[in-house]
Design an enzyme around this catalytic site. Structure first.
Site, PDB file in Angstrom:
ATOM      1  N   LEU A  51      11.092 -20.590  -3.849  1.00 14.11           N
ATOM      2  CA  LEU A  51      10.028 -19.739  -3.304  1.00 14.11           C
ATOM      3  C   LEU A  51       8.723 -19.920  -4.083  1.00 14.11           C
ATOM      4  CD1 LEU A  51       9.294 -17.107  -1.525  1.00 14.11           C
ATOM      5  CD2 LEU A  51       9.797 -15.841  -3.622  1.00 14.11           C
ATOM      6  N   HIS A  74       3.023   3.248  -8.978  1.00 12.96           N
ATOM      7  CA  HIS A  74       2.810   1.821  -9.223  1.00 12.96           C
ATOM      8  C   HIS A  74       4.036   1.195  -9.899  1.00 12.96           C
ATOM      9  CE1 HIS A  74      -1.205   2.089  -7.754  1.00 12.96           C
ATOM     10  NE2 HIS A  74      -1.701   2.753  -8.775  1.00 12.96           N
ATOM     11  N   ASP A  80       0.838  -1.206   0.000  1.00 15.52           N
ATOM     12  CA  ASP A  80       0.000   0.000   0.000  1.00 15.52           C
ATOM     13  C   ASP A  80       0.872   1.254   0.000  1.00 15.52           C
ATOM     14  OD1 ASP A  80      -2.250   1.546   0.038  1.00 15.52           O
ATOM     15  OD2 ASP A  80      -2.823   1.099   2.103  1.00 15.52           O
TER      16      ASP A  80
HETATM   17  C1  FPP Z   1      -1.697   0.268  -3.337  1.00 16.27           C
HETATM   18  O1  FPP Z   1      -1.273   1.577  -3.527  1.00 16.27           O
HETATM   19  C2  FPP Z   1      -1.272  -0.616  -4.381  1.00 16.27           C
HETATM   20  C3  FPP Z   1      -2.106  -1.196  -5.305  1.00 16.27           C
HETATM   21  C4  FPP Z   1      -3.536  -0.955  -5.414  1.00 16.27           C
HETATM   22  C5  FPP Z   1      -1.626  -2.116  -6.272  1.00 16.27           C
HETATM   23  C6  FPP Z   1      -0.352  -2.824  -5.946  1.00 16.27           C
HETATM   24  C7  FPP Z   1       0.389  -2.838  -7.182  1.00 16.27           C
HETATM   25  C8  FPP Z   1       1.727  -2.826  -7.314  1.00 16.27           C
HETATM   26  C9  FPP Z   1       2.694  -2.912  -6.227  1.00 16.27           C
HETATM   27  C10 FPP Z   1       2.294  -2.695  -8.643  1.00 16.27           C
HETATM   28  C11 FPP Z   1       1.690  -3.643  -9.590  1.00 16.27           C
HETATM   29  C12 FPP Z   1       2.255  -4.997  -9.449  1.00 16.27           C
HETATM   30  C13 FPP Z   1       1.708  -5.979 -10.148  1.00 16.27           C
HETATM   31  C14 FPP Z   1       2.359  -7.308 -10.172  1.00 16.27           C
HETATM   32  C15 FPP Z   1       0.467  -5.739 -10.878  1.00 16.27           C
HETATM   33  P1  FPP Z   1      -2.388   2.679  -3.603  1.00 16.27           P
HETATM   34  O2  FPP Z   1      -2.582   3.024  -5.032  1.00 16.27           O
HETATM   35  O3  FPP Z   1      -3.624   2.239  -2.894  1.00 16.27           O
HETATM   36  O4  FPP Z   1      -1.689   3.827  -2.816  1.00 16.27           O
HETATM   37  P2  FPP Z   1      -2.398   4.998  -2.011  1.00 16.27           P
HETATM   38  O5  FPP Z   1      -3.212   4.370  -0.904  1.00 16.27           O
HETATM   39  O6  FPP Z   1      -1.244   5.780  -1.483  1.00 16.27           O
HETATM   40  O7  FPP Z   1      -3.240   5.771  -2.987  1.00 16.27           O
END
Ligand code: FPP
Length: 256
Positions: free
Chosen positions: A139, A45, A28
């Site tokens: 893994l 991202h 997150d």
């Molecule tokens: C949360 O950050 C993250 C996500 C919703 C997606 C997680 C995705 C990745 C780490 C990259 C993609 C990886 C793959 C393999 C698809 P947020 O956008 O909720 O952050 P915020 O709460 O600060 O807005």
């Protein structure tokens, strides 16, 4: 489900803190990382994918057996269409760019979640990753994609209800083990440690059944900044916990 014995067999190497068998991560904070730098969310991202690569490498080095990452939740469809499309694009690129390397490192890829709303090319890539790596012995990387824990439990309950209605099962056959065997995680042990980055303290529909006895570590680090040292710090915190599973402390001299 992992036992204390399984954890004891987890490699303890010189200078490396012994790792839990299964670490699950709610990645997150990508958006906040980008906003703090005046960058588009997509850049957060992208850097999140780099953090994921670092974390996979560190997990292998630390002797973790299972790493589950929450990559796209069933609720993430509520985000603007452009961001959903960016996340799909990143998953595609991640598999296309990294699959050969994961395979060379003996990583077994499992995908958790529904394939229902996924495009054919994404569903195809996910199957390709699973098929190519199915016999690997290193893994296990569990990619939770289009995953929601409540939906997973409802599907398991519905499949059991179907079997009861058809007379293949009796109500008294319905046990924790039976329900566990109907979940997408049927072939993997329960998580020992759940980490959530970015300071949020919620489960957000992630592994609700499986994490019943997990230890939780909430770190303020935003996901794009996550690295081996943050992972080691979380594991050190985990090692300091007293896992009682509802029983009494196993620690010598502990009061309870
Ligand atoms: C949360 O950050 C993250 C996500 C919703 C997606 C997680 C995705 C990745 C780490 C990259 C993609 C990886 C793959 C393999 C698809 P947020 O956008 O909720 O952050 P915020 O709460 O600060 O807005």
């Amino acid at each position: 489900m992992s036992s204390a014995g399984e954890q004891d067999r987890t490699a303890t190497r010189d200078g490396i803190v012994a790792a839990p068998a299964h670490v699950a991560i709610i990645m997150d904070g990508n958006g906040r990382w980008a906003a703090a730098r005046g960058l588009p969310r997509l850049e957060g991202h992208r850097r999140g994918v780099e953090a994921l690569r670092r974390t996979i490498r560190a997990s292998i080095e630390l002797g973790i057996r299972y790493l589950t990452v929450f990559s796209f939740s069933s609720e993430n469809w509520k985000r603007p269409r452009e961001e959903v499309s960016d996340l799909m694009g990143l998953l595609k690129r991640f598999i296309r760019n990294d699959l050969a390397n994961l395979h060379a490192n003996e990583v077994r890829v499992l995908v958790l979640g529904s394939r229902d709303r996924l495009s054919d090319d994404i569903a195809g890539l996910l199957s390709e990753a699973e098929n190519l790596t199915r016999d690997n012995t290193g893994l296990t990387l569990v990619v939770a994609f289009n995953y929601g824990s409540r939906q997973e439990i409802v599907a398991a309950a519905a499949s059991i209800a179907h079997d009861v209605a058809a007379g293949r099962l009796a109500p008294q056959d319905v046990t924790e083990t039976l329900l566990s065997e109907r979940l997408g995680t049927r072939d993997i042990p329960d998580p020992d440690l759940v980490i959530r980055t970015s300071g949020e303290k919620r489960l957000s529909n992630f592994l609700l059944w499986q994490a019943a006895y997990a230890e939780y570590v909430f770190t303020p680090t935003l996901w794009p900044d996550f690295d081996r040292s943050t992972l080691e710090a979380a594991i050190a915190e985990y090692r300091g916990r007293d896992r009682r599973y509802g029983g009494l402390s196993s620690r010598a001299g502990a009061a309870s």
